[in-house]
Design a protein around this motif. Structure first.
Motif, PDB file in Angstrom:
ATOM      1  N   VAL A 133       0.843  -1.209   0.000  1.00 51.67           N
ATOM      2  CA  VAL A 133       0.000   0.000   0.000  1.00 51.67           C
ATOM      3  C   VAL A 133       0.872   1.251   0.000  1.00 51.67           C
ATOM      4  CG1 VAL A 133      -1.687   1.329   1.330  1.00 51.67           C
ATOM      5  CG2 VAL A 133      -1.921  -1.152   1.148  1.00 51.67           C
ATOM      6  N   GLU A 134       1.913   1.228   0.794  1.00 52.34           N
ATOM      7  CA  GLU A 134       2.806   2.398   0.882  1.00 52.34           C
ATOM      8  C   GLU A 134       3.581   2.613  -0.416  1.00 52.34           C
ATOM      9  OE1 GLU A 134       3.448   2.057   5.719  1.00 52.34           O
ATOM     10  OE2 GLU A 134       4.677   0.904   4.327  1.00 52.34           O
ATOM     11  N   LYS A 135       3.914   1.523  -1.100  1.00 52.17           N
ATOM     12  CA  LYS A 135       4.576   1.663  -2.399  1.00 52.17           C
ATOM     13  C   LYS A 135       3.628   2.298  -3.416  1.00 52.17           C
ATOM     14  CE  LYS A 135       7.723  -2.246  -1.735  1.00 52.17           C
ATOM     15  NZ  LYS A 135       8.063  -3.638  -2.133  1.00 52.17           N
ATOM     16  N   ILE A 136       2.361   1.931  -3.332  1.00 44.99           N
ATOM     17  CA  ILE A 136       1.361   2.530  -4.223  1.00 44.99           C
ATOM     18  C   ILE A 136       1.215   4.025  -3.933  1.00 44.99           C
ATOM     19  CG2 ILE A 136      -1.115   2.579  -4.767  1.00 44.99           C
ATOM     20  CD1 ILE A 136      -1.118  -0.467  -4.352  1.00 44.99           C
ATOM     21  N   ILE A 137       1.260   4.379  -2.652  1.00 44.84           N
ATOM     22  CA  ILE A 137       1.187   5.797  -2.266  1.00 44.84           C
ATOM     23  C   ILE A 137       2.338   6.579  -2.914  1.00 44.84           C
ATOM     24  CG2 ILE A 137       1.468   7.402  -0.324  1.00 44.84           C
ATOM     25  CD1 ILE A 137      -0.025   5.367   1.413  1.00 44.84           C
ATOM     26  N   CYS A 138       3.535   6.005  -2.878  1.00 44.13           N
ATOM     27  CA  CYS A 138       4.708   6.665  -3.478  1.00 44.13           C
ATOM     28  C   CYS A 138       4.515   6.873  -4.973  1.00 44.13           C
ATOM     29  CB  CYS A 138       5.966   5.840  -3.238  1.00 44.13           C
ATOM     30  SG  CYS A 138       6.503   5.779  -1.521  1.00 44.13           S
ATOM     31  N   TRP A 139       4.022   5.849  -5.646  1.00 43.98           N
ATOM     32  CA  TRP A 139       3.832   5.960  -7.088  1.00 43.98           C
ATOM     33  C   TRP A 139       2.752   6.976  -7.444  1.00 43.98           C
ATOM     34  CZ3 TRP A 139       6.879   4.606 -10.895  1.00 43.98           C
ATOM     35  CH2 TRP A 139       7.828   3.612 -10.685  1.00 43.98           C
ATOM     36  N   ILE A 140       1.676   6.975  -6.677  1.00 42.41           N
ATOM     37  CA  ILE A 140       0.583   7.919  -6.972  1.00 42.41           C
ATOM     38  C   ILE A 140       1.043   9.355  -6.762  1.00 42.41           C
ATOM     39  CG2 ILE A 140      -1.673   8.738  -6.188  1.00 42.41           C
ATOM     40  CD1 ILE A 140      -2.437   5.834  -5.668  1.00 42.41           C
ATOM     41  N   THR A 141       1.663   9.627  -5.613  1.00 45.96           N
ATOM     42  CA  THR A 141       2.093  10.997  -5.318  1.00 45.96           C
ATOM     43  C   THR A 141       3.231  11.432  -6.245  1.00 45.96           C
ATOM     44  OG1 THR A 141       3.573  10.159  -3.575  1.00 45.96           O
ATOM     45  CG2 THR A 141       1.386  10.889  -2.906  1.00 45.96           C
ATOM     46  N   GLY A 142       4.194  10.541  -6.482  1.00 48.13           N
ATOM     47  CA  GLY A 142       5.330  10.882  -7.335  1.00 48.13           C
ATOM     48  C   GLY A 142       4.917  11.142  -8.771  1.00 48.13           C
ATOM     49  N   LEU A 143       4.075  10.259  -9.319  1.00 47.68           N
ATOM     50  CA  LEU A 143       3.618  10.441 -10.700  1.00 47.68           C
ATOM     51  C   LEU A 143       2.707  11.660 -10.829  1.00 47.68           C
ATOM     52  CD1 LEU A 143       2.905   6.767 -11.843  1.00 47.68           C
ATOM     53  CD2 LEU A 143       4.728   8.275 -12.625  1.00 47.68           C
ATOM     54  N   SER A 144       1.873  11.891  -9.818  1.00 45.43           N
ATOM     55  CA  SER A 144       0.997  13.066  -9.847  1.00 45.43           C
ATOM     56  C   SER A 144       1.822  14.348  -9.919  1.00 45.43           C
ATOM     57  CB  SER A 144       0.098  13.099  -8.605  1.00 45.43           C
ATOM     58  OG  SER A 144      -0.758  11.983  -8.564  1.00 45.43           O
TER      59      SER A 144
ATOM     60  N   LEU B  79      -0.555  13.218   4.270  1.00 46.10           N
ATOM     61  CA  LEU B  79      -1.960  12.905   4.547  1.00 46.10           C
ATOM     62  C   LEU B  79      -2.221  11.405   4.413  1.00 46.10           C
ATOM     63  CD1 LEU B  79      -4.796  13.970   5.167  1.00 46.10           C
ATOM     64  CD2 LEU B  79      -5.142  14.309   2.714  1.00 46.10           C
ATOM     65  N   SER B  80      -1.656  10.799   3.372  1.00 45.29           N
ATOM     66  CA  SER B  80      -1.825   9.349   3.171  1.00 45.29           C
ATOM     67  C   SER B  80      -1.194   8.563   4.309  1.00 45.29           C
ATOM     68  CB  SER B  80      -1.194   8.926   1.838  1.00 45.29           C
ATOM     69  OG  SER B  80      -1.801   9.593   0.758  1.00 45.29           O
ATOM     70  N   TYR B  81      -0.020   8.994   4.737  1.00 46.47           N
ATOM     71  CA  TYR B  81       0.657   8.335   5.855  1.00 46.47           C
ATOM     72  C   TYR B  81      -0.209   8.403   7.113  1.00 46.47           C
ATOM     73  CZ  TYR B  81       3.973   7.635   9.689  1.00 46.47           C
ATOM     74  OH  TYR B  81       4.589   7.189  10.840  1.00 46.47           O
TER      75      TYR B  81
ATOM     76  N   LEU C 265       8.952   7.326   2.519  1.00 46.25           N
ATOM     77  CA  LEU C 265       7.864   7.580   1.571  1.00 46.25           C
ATOM     78  C   LEU C 265       8.141   8.837   0.749  1.00 46.25           C
ATOM     79  CD1 LEU C 265       4.784   6.846   3.884  1.00 46.25           C
ATOM     80  CD2 LEU C 265       5.299   5.644   1.757  1.00 46.25           C
ATOM     81  N   LEU C 266       8.568   9.889   1.417  1.00 49.46           N
ATOM     82  CA  LEU C 266       8.839  11.153   0.734  1.00 49.46           C
ATOM     83  C   LEU C 266      10.019  11.016  -0.235  1.00 49.46           C
ATOM     84  CD1 LEU C 266       8.341  13.575   3.752  1.00 49.46           C
ATOM     85  CD2 LEU C 266       6.973  13.550   1.660  1.00 49.46           C
TER      86      LEU C 266
ATOM     87  N   LEU D 190      -3.508   5.371  10.909  1.00 49.79           N
ATOM     88  CA  LEU D 190      -4.705   5.226  11.750  1.00 49.79           C
ATOM     89  C   LEU D 190      -5.466   3.953  11.400  1.00 49.79           C
ATOM     90  CD1 LEU D 190      -6.133   8.887  11.837  1.00 49.79           C
ATOM     91  CD2 LEU D 190      -4.990   7.668  13.699  1.00 49.79           C
ATOM     92  N   SER D 191      -5.525   3.644  10.096  1.00 48.76           N
ATOM     93  CA  SER D 191      -6.263   2.446   9.667  1.00 48.76           C
ATOM     94  C   SER D 191      -5.593   1.168  10.153  1.00 48.76           C
ATOM     95  CB  SER D 191      -6.395   2.422   8.142  1.00 48.76           C
ATOM     96  OG  SER D 191      -5.138   2.165   7.531  1.00 48.76           O
ATOM     97  N   LYS D 192      -4.265   1.234  10.419  1.00 45.92           N
ATOM     98  CA  LYS D 192      -3.537   0.053  10.911  1.00 45.92           C
ATOM     99  C   LYS D 192      -3.606  -0.070  12.426  1.00 45.92           C
ATOM    100  CE  LYS D 192       0.443   0.904   8.931  1.00 45.92           C
ATOM    101  NZ  LYS D 192       1.854   0.712   8.490  1.00 45.92           N
TER     102      LYS D 192
END
Length: 372
Positions: free
Chosen positions: A41-52, A259-261, A286-287, A266-268
């Motif tokens: 999930v955290e890898k997906i967060i990196c890809w989404i934010t980085g590509l965005s 924000l994603s972090y 992540l950053l 919290l969800s974990k």
């Protein structure tokens, strides 16, 4: 008899015990090492934010389609940052409309400084290359950050500090200056007011520290010295306004990643305090990955424009270096293994202390009941 009791005193571990111990140690270690690793999930967060961020930089800050594939050394109108991207235009227009022309004139009269010469006409010492279009990047007092040193020093001393075409620093006294003898606080106010009077002008203020690149004396780009190249970039719009527009992709990374972090933590099941996205090992990782992906996109953008310097986003690369340096320091210190080792041994010490307490209680019980 002794042999029949050996099994009761045998404390060696069988295979089952070893497996259980390894499993327990792994689970305990995982509580620490997990903060140095990214799950799916955290890898997906990196890809989404980085590509965005990378896509925003490529299409909206300065659209690569609107950037010429020729070098910025060429003297052409299409090699200007004007109308290259919607974000760049929006930021530039907003800043240029902060003050009306009448207000700018009023500020210029109210906050006159000795380092504002736009040419060498009225100077005692000639400064080669000094002209109305580029005098703010040559005059160190106009630097949005360094200006609060050089500019205030010039104000208090009644002097003008600039860099000429040869990369030499020239400091000279300015006659008829009324600021000599001014106290420090008034000089700071005068410096700030003068920068405000310049920020909404067509040329704007230079990027912080960019003026120091004028001092490079060795090397050239297609016959252009670095000094001339930097001045040309500034004249074509690579200024403080553009820096703010280049910061938008970095802002996207910072906001979305943090924000994603926070939400994911919290969800974990982590507490609110543990989830606050500030000064966390995993957040830094992540950053770093997000900035690295965005910088990669910026690299592709530069290739697509044949190395046009206007495609370069130093803010994204600075973010990559900043968090990359943090990650590199942790790697050199072997911080992951050090923290794992420390955490596991703390558990062992705690278990040992609990065992000592249990033994003491048993001994006390046997003595009180005259057992044995």
């Amino acid at each position: 008899m002794q042999n029949s009791l050996d099994k009761y005193y045998d404390i060696s571990l069988n295979n089952k015990d070893i497996k259980e111990l390894n499993k327990t140690q792994f689970e305990n270690s995982k509580k620490v090492t997990s903060q140095y690793e990214l799950d799916n999930v955290e890898k997906i967060i990196c890809w989404i934010t980085g590509l965005s961020a990378g896509l925003v930089d490529a299409f909206f800050v300065t659209n690569y389609k609107n950037l010429s594939t020729e070098n910025v050394t060429k003297i052409k109108d299409n090699l200007h940052l004007k109308d290259t991207g919607s974000i760049n235009n929006a930021v530039d227009n907003r800043i240029k409309n902060l003050f009306s022309q009448a207000k700018i004139s009023e500020l210029e009269q109210k906050f006159k400084v000795p380092y504002d010469a736009s040419s060498s006409k009225n100077l005692s010492d000639y400064v080669s290359g000094l002209n109305p279009k580029t005098h703010r990047i040559q005059s160190l007092g106009h630097d949005p950050i360094l200006g609060f040193y050089y500019g205030i020093r010039d104000i208090l001393s009644g002097q003008f500090t600039a860099i000429d075409n040869a990369g030499d620093l020239i400091t000279q006294s300015i006659t008829g200056n009324n600021a000599i003898g001014m106290n420090l606080f008034k000089a700071i106010a005068l410096q700030f007011g003068h920068l405000c009077s310049d920020i909404s002008t067509p040329a704007g203020l230079p990027i912080p520290f960019m003026s120091q690149l004028l001092r490079l004396k060795e090397g050239n780009v297609e016959g252009f010295s670095y000094n001339r190249l930097i001045k040309n970039m500034y004249a074509k719009g690579y200024n403080f306004n553009h820096l703010l527009s280049m910061s938008v992709p970095a802002l996207i990374i910072e906001v979305l990643t943090r924000l994603s972090y926070f939400v994911y933590s919290l969800s974990k099941g982590l507490s609110f305090k543990e989830s606050i996205p500030i000064n966390k090992v995993k957040l830094d990782k992540l950053l770093f990955n997000s900035y690295l992906i965005a910088s990669g996109c910026n690299g592709v953008k530069m290739i697509a424009t044949n190395g046009n310097i206007f495609a370069f986003n130093p803010v994204l690369w600075a973010g990559t270096l900043r968090y990359g340096f943090t990650e590199f320091k942790r790697y050199l210190k072997n911080e992951k293994e050090v923290e794992r080792h420390k955490y596991v041994f703390e558990i062992y010490k705690q278990n040992e202390a609990e065992l000592d307490v249990s033994i003491e209680e048993n001994i006390k019980y046997y003595k009180q009941n005259n057992v044995g």
